[in-house]
Every structure is written in C-alpha cells, then in structure tokens.
Design an enzyme around this catalytic site. Sequence first.
Site, mmCIF file in Angstrom:
data_model
loop_
_atom_site.group_PDB
_atom_site.id
_atom_site.type_symbol
_atom_site.label_atom_id
_atom_site.label_comp_id
_atom_site.label_asym_id
_atom_site.label_seq_id
_atom_site.Cartn_x
_atom_site.Cartn_y
_atom_site.Cartn_z
ATOM 1 N N SER A 1 0.854 -1.201 0.000
ATOM 2 C CA SER A 1 0.000 0.000 0.000
ATOM 3 C C SER A 1 0.879 1.235 0.000
ATOM 4 C CB SER A 1 -0.882 0.015 1.249
ATOM 5 O OG SER A 1 -0.110 0.357 2.381
ATOM 6 N N ASP A 2 0.340 2.349 -0.463
ATOM 7 C CA ASP A 2 1.042 3.605 -0.223
ATOM 8 C C ASP A 2 0.959 3.866 1.285
ATOM 9 O OD1 ASP A 2 2.373 5.993 -0.439
ATOM 10 O OD2 ASP A 2 1.248 6.667 -2.182
ATOM 11 N N CYS A 3 1.812 4.764 1.779
ATOM 12 C CA CYS A 3 1.980 4.810 3.235
ATOM 13 C C CYS A 3 0.752 5.354 3.939
ATOM 14 C CB CYS A 3 3.267 5.522 3.567
ATOM 15 S SG CYS A 3 4.630 4.534 2.912
#
Length: 773
Positions: A289-291
């Site tokens: 996932s993106d952060c």
Amino acid sequence: MRLTRAPLTLPFFCTLLIFIINVSGRAPFACDPRDVKVKHLPFCRSSLRTSERVSDLIGRLTLKEKIGLLVDNAAAVPRLGIKGYAWWSEALHGVSNVGPGTRFGGEFPAATSFPQVITTAASFNSTLWEEIGRVVSDEARAMYNGGMGGLTYWSPNVNILRDPRWGRGQETPGEDPVVAGKYAASYVRGLQGNDGGDRLKVAACCKHYTAYDLDNWSGVDRFHFNAKVSKQEMADTFDVPFRSCVLEGKVASVMCSYNQVNGIPTCADPKLLKDTIRGDWRLNGYIVSDCDSVGVFYDSQHYTSTPEEAAADAIKAGLDLDCGPFLGVHTEGAIAKGILKETEINGALFNTLSVQMRLGMFDGEPSAHPFGHLGPRDVCTPAHQELAVEAARQGIVLLKNRGPSLPLSPRRHHTVAVIGPNSDVTVTMIGNYAGVACGYTSPLQGIGRYTRTIHQQGCKDVACTSDKLFGGAVDAARNADATVLVMGLDQSIEAEFRDRTGLLLPGHQQELVSKVAAASKGPTILVLLSGGPVDISFAKKDPRIGGILWVGYPGQAGGTAIADILFGSHNPGGKLPMTWYPQDYLSKVPMTTMDMRSSRSKKYPGRTYRFYNGPVVYPFGHGLSYSQFVHTITNAPTILSIPLHGRHHASANTTLFGKSIRVTHAKCNKLSISVHVDIKNVGSKDGSHTLLVFSRPPAGHWGPHKQLVAFAKVHVAARTQHRVPIKIHVCKYLSIVDRSGIRRIPMGDHSLHIGDTIHSVSLQAETLGVIKS
Ligand SMILES: *[C@@H]1O[C@H](CO)[C@@H](O)[C@H](O)[C@H]1NC(C)=O
Ligand SMILES: *[C@@H]1O[C@H](CO)[C@@H](O)[C@H](O)[C@H]1NC(C)=O
Ligand SMILES: *[C@@H]1O[C@H](CO)[C@@H](O)[C@H](O)[C@H]1NC(C)=O
C-alpha cells in the site's frame, strides 16, 4: 508517499548493534550460520526452491508473528532467528533517504544523485535508463551490506503525467504510455539485476497503481480523490506503464495508491490487485500500500464502517504489505470477527517472504551473497558520478536556438552574466525523492569552468516577489559578452502535496527575463529548471532571447551538463517527454477530469499529444540539436495481412467490428512491421539523434490523433548516415482500445510519421483464401 510519518525510534541496543556491525559489515538478517537452532531448518536451505522454503517458514509462524510481518516496519521473530526489517526505501534517481529503511552517515555520507526522472526520460535512451538502475542498485547493495540501506526500493513512479499542474510530474517519465512503460521496464531491470533467474539484486516497485496523479488541487486532495476512469482510458493509458513494468520489467512489487478509482480505494479493489496485477499480469512479487493507504480509506474516505473490515478488504483484495501500522493493529480483530481467514494472511506472506528469499535475505552471511563484496568504495565512484553528468547531458532539451545563438564560445564570450534565482543552486537540481548527493556543480560553477562570470541573483528565490535586485542583473547583462538566465521552479512551487495553480513563471520572473534580455549586450540564453511544463510563450516570441534550454532537475552535476551544452562540448539531443501547454489551457481542464480524449460537446480539449490538438508552447517530442538530421524511410511494407486464429477464420465477419480485429483474435506472435530509417546528419557537428516513430491510425472514433510506436537513440557523426532498423509489434503498438476497454487492430491505412516523412501501411484481415504476405 506521505512524508509526515514520525521517524522510527530505534531502541538503544539497536543503535548499538548498528554501530557494531558497521565495523564488520551487516549481520545476517536470518539463518545466521552461527545459530545452530535454525540454520538447518528447510527455510534456511538455499538449495531448496523458494516456494518450499517460504511454505516451510509460514508453517512455523504463529498468527501473532504473521501479523507482525504484514507491515513495513516488520517485527522480528527471534524464536526463528529472524530480525526486524524496514521495507520502505526509495531510489527514484539515486539511493534516497526518504523512508526509514535507508540512512546516510558514517561510511556512507552520500550517494550518486542522478537527474530527476523527467530529465532522464527526455534522453529517450533506454540503455541509459537501465544503466542508471544498475549503478543505483550497486550503491543500494553497498549500503545494505554496510547496515545503512534496505533491499526493497519503492521506485520508480510510473504514473502518467496526465495534467501539467501535477506537483509530482517531475518524478515520472512523462505523458506517453509507451515511453513510461519502456522506462519502467528498463529502470526496473537495471535495479533488479537482469540475470534471467529468480534472484534479485534489489527489489523495485512500480507505483502508484492507479489513475493517481493529483496531489492537492482546488480543495481536492489525493486522500479523498475518486478518479472516475472509463474502461477505455484505463486500458489505453493508465494500465500501460504498469503492465509493461510487470510483464517486461518483471518487477518484484507494485504499490496501490491513496485515491479511489470509480468509487473503490485502489488498495481495496480485488479487480485491480488480484485480477489485473496478479491475475492478468502474473506479478511475481508483493503488492504494497502507499503509506497509510489502508488507514486513509478507513479514516478519511470512510469506505468501511469498522477498521477490521478495512483490514479484511485490503488483504482479500490482494494487498500483501501495509506501509503503515494499520494491518498490524486491526488484522487480528478481522480474524476474530470471522471476516478474514488465516490462509488469506498466509497468501500475503507468501508474496513478501518470497521476495526476501529471492533477495538472499535467508541465505546467511550477507558477505557470501553475489553482491556481498560491494561496500563504501562502490558508492559515489568517479564512474557513477560521470554517469550522472552524462544523464543530464542526454536529457537536456534545446527548445529554441535563434540565429543560432548557441553554442556560446569561450573565445568570443569572455565574460558571461549568470543571472537568476536558480543560477547557483544545489539541492534544487536533485528534485524530490533524492538522497544526499556526492557533491554538486551548480550552473554558475559549471559556466565558470568555461569563462569569466558575473553573478547576479535577480530574484531572491524562485517566488520572485520583488524586483529589488533587477538593477544589478540588468547592469551585469549590459556589461557582459553573453547572458545566461537560470530561472524556473523548485520544490516550493511543485512538489508532493503541491500541485501548481498556473503554468507561468512565478512572481516577477518573466519581467526579469524580459528586462535583462532587452539590456543584454550579447546573446541572451534562458535556462529553465522545472519538472512540469512552463508557459514561456513570451520568451519563445522574444527575438532578443536567442536560446532556451529546458534542463528539468538535472541532478548533482547539472551545472556541468548545462555548461557543456551552452559551450558546445556536448550537442543536445533531448526531446520533451510531455506537452507544453499554454496557460489558458488550464481553464478548460479541471485537474479532476481523468478523460484523455477530447469532447466537443463538453468543450473539453483532451490531454497529451495523443488527444489534444490545440495550440501548444512546445509539443511532445520537441528538441533541437546543433546539427540537422534528415530521415528517409527505405524499406517498409505497404500492405500487411493479419493472420487470425483458426476458429475466427470461419466467422471472420463476427470478429470485425467497425473494421477492426480484436487483438486476441489475431496471431500476434512476431507479427511486426520492419522499417528501415536512414538518418543523415547534414550538420557540421556529431550528435545523438532521437528517432521518434508515430503512427496515425485510420480515421475512427476511439483512436488517438497519433501515438508513439517506437523510438531509438542513435549517434550520427557529422555528414554521415546511419541506418536504423525499427520493428513495430502490430498487436502491441498499432492496436487501439475501444470503449469497452478491448484492444483492437483497426483495418486500413496506418500512417507512420518519422520527422517530416510519412509512410502508409495498409492492414488487412486475412480471410480464408488470402495468402499470407
Ligand atoms: C491542500 O492545500 C490546502 C490549501 O493550499 C491546505 O490547507 C491543505 O492542508 C492541503 N491538503 C493536503 C492533504 O496537503
Ligand atoms: C459479412 O459482412 C458483409 C459486410 O458487412 C455482409 O455483406 C455479409 O453478408 C457478411 N457475411 C456473413 C457470412 O455474415
Ligand atoms: C545511450 O546511453 C548510453 C549510456 O550512457 C551511452 O553509452 C550511449 O552512447 C547513449 N546512446 C546514444 C545514441 O547517445
């Protein structure tokens, strides 16, 4: 990536440990040969297949231990001799210190900082792209061996530069899907090591999947943005670079984005993750996932009513690793509620652990690894730093050369006035997602190596809110033999979180340029630093401005490359990887509209050279040389019959739809058009030429005006000719996508445009009785 996260606080003993291992190299991550308890366990045996080793390891983990491995700051499993691991490192254009997995200091104070990607893309040289990846991964491995770096790098960013305002356009290879796909595959191959086997030098990651190219525009930010994307645009534009990254680059990871696509957060969408990335493209690697993406779709988008549902949705959709703490906190609850099964967690771990195995992290001593010999002396080497200069030289684009005014001559131009807020910059040259550079050569320093300089800032900074310093700048130009204005943008104008509101030069910059040009005794040259395009129509038209260079963000030694081009020791050959729109284009295109295609009824002009046909400041592919090149197409078919799969012969009619053939019905294998192009350098200087081959499909409803189908970079000595073979894969490049997202090959005349020459080739469906050509 979100940069607001607190840095990891390492316990004291950990700091101490790093101090100790710095002296003798990194201690093993797992399977320490001195650890007799574990070293003989099957997951530690490098002779076994990766899948066997991973299954063995997963079989030994408790549920709690498994959950500790679902997050980027992965927990240690001391019972099995496995240390903690920080997954998040970045290497967009050099090893970066964004992300807790990599730090600078001690024996590793710096790493080679290559030009920002938009600049390197402008070289249109895929050999260079791969070579940079190779060098960056040498330095990354060296830093890993020294206990300072990770092995999992969340680069490159291959989102299409859809809108010129995007603050992160600088990170991307531009607006063309084919270029972006080729860049992705080349850079990833360079980073991961192209040994043909399963092993990885470092693991790259193509991000952010998908339709993600808006940070914060007019009250809409990426954490709340729902990108409405048609099936056609998805297949035709947004999927293309990711597909190429996975299928051709064999990337070890893909990152899903913050935004929603058609109402579903990308990190919770099984159609995107499970079906497309892992199913259709067969990703051999992990999806991250993106952060804080998972947290964002729960907290900011309220996509699920409980955090446990968010955790379950993400893992069920195909997410393997969470950058952020969310899955570590809520996955156990999801299991307890019965909405997630442990076997689904096993699936995620299988993908992350396999990558760690392929990286050699379970093979004991890091020094025994094929790249175990790399160390501090392999970072910032003269060869690496020279490649950074070379990349900048190849990426710089000569936009205008009236007269010609360029190149300057140190013999005639004894004194050069160097003016502008970017004239003596250092960190500005490396853009975002950078690290600590080995050293810098600013534009002023670069020019100073050729001639005497008079330096004037003109504006305090790029915002240029005052004209107080104009007087000094005008005086300098009046007294010098030539004037170089180094203007443009920096991260205060375009960045992550920061989309631009306009395309003009900020503040009073334009006024400074015009005033200085009017006063200048000798030729005036404008050098622009920027990631996105700038509307510099005023300078294009101004006859007193003789030359314009766009240098993007040219990296640590940008000043050397700029000067080499200004003074003619390098002949420029870069081409714009994106359209330069005029400012008033913006009023017709909300940044939130994802459509690439124009619509007359909606008064929507469309996006990128493929669909936008209106006025431009400079078009995609524009770039001059100090030489002239003439193209001749020498050897090309005029007719090509498309063979169809057997069962479609009998019913050839049913496969025809608006006079086109579904790509899946054609025998695509090796079906290509071979064209020979003779490139003659009719100028007096040797130079590298970028050959761009565009195709214009037969007039139809869903095709672009034209699209790039091939490109090549060739060096041609003055007054010589070079023959370049070009192969155009018909199904891949001459197909277009219909409204249902299906790729079809239109029958009829496709015209190939190379420079000023046009060649037409007629594609015809092979029906029964037609002899294959
Ligand atoms: C977006 O920009 C606005 C105003 O410029 C700012 O107040 C807001 O915090 C920004 N949001 C994000 C997520 O960066
Ligand atoms: C095939 O298409 C043509 C033109 O549309 C039509 O005239 C013909 O009847 C069709 N043949 C069959 C077998 O369907
Ligand atoms: C492409 O880049 C490579 C690596 O820098 C370089 O050796 C080669 O000369 C370049 N090709 C051309 C035609 O400039």
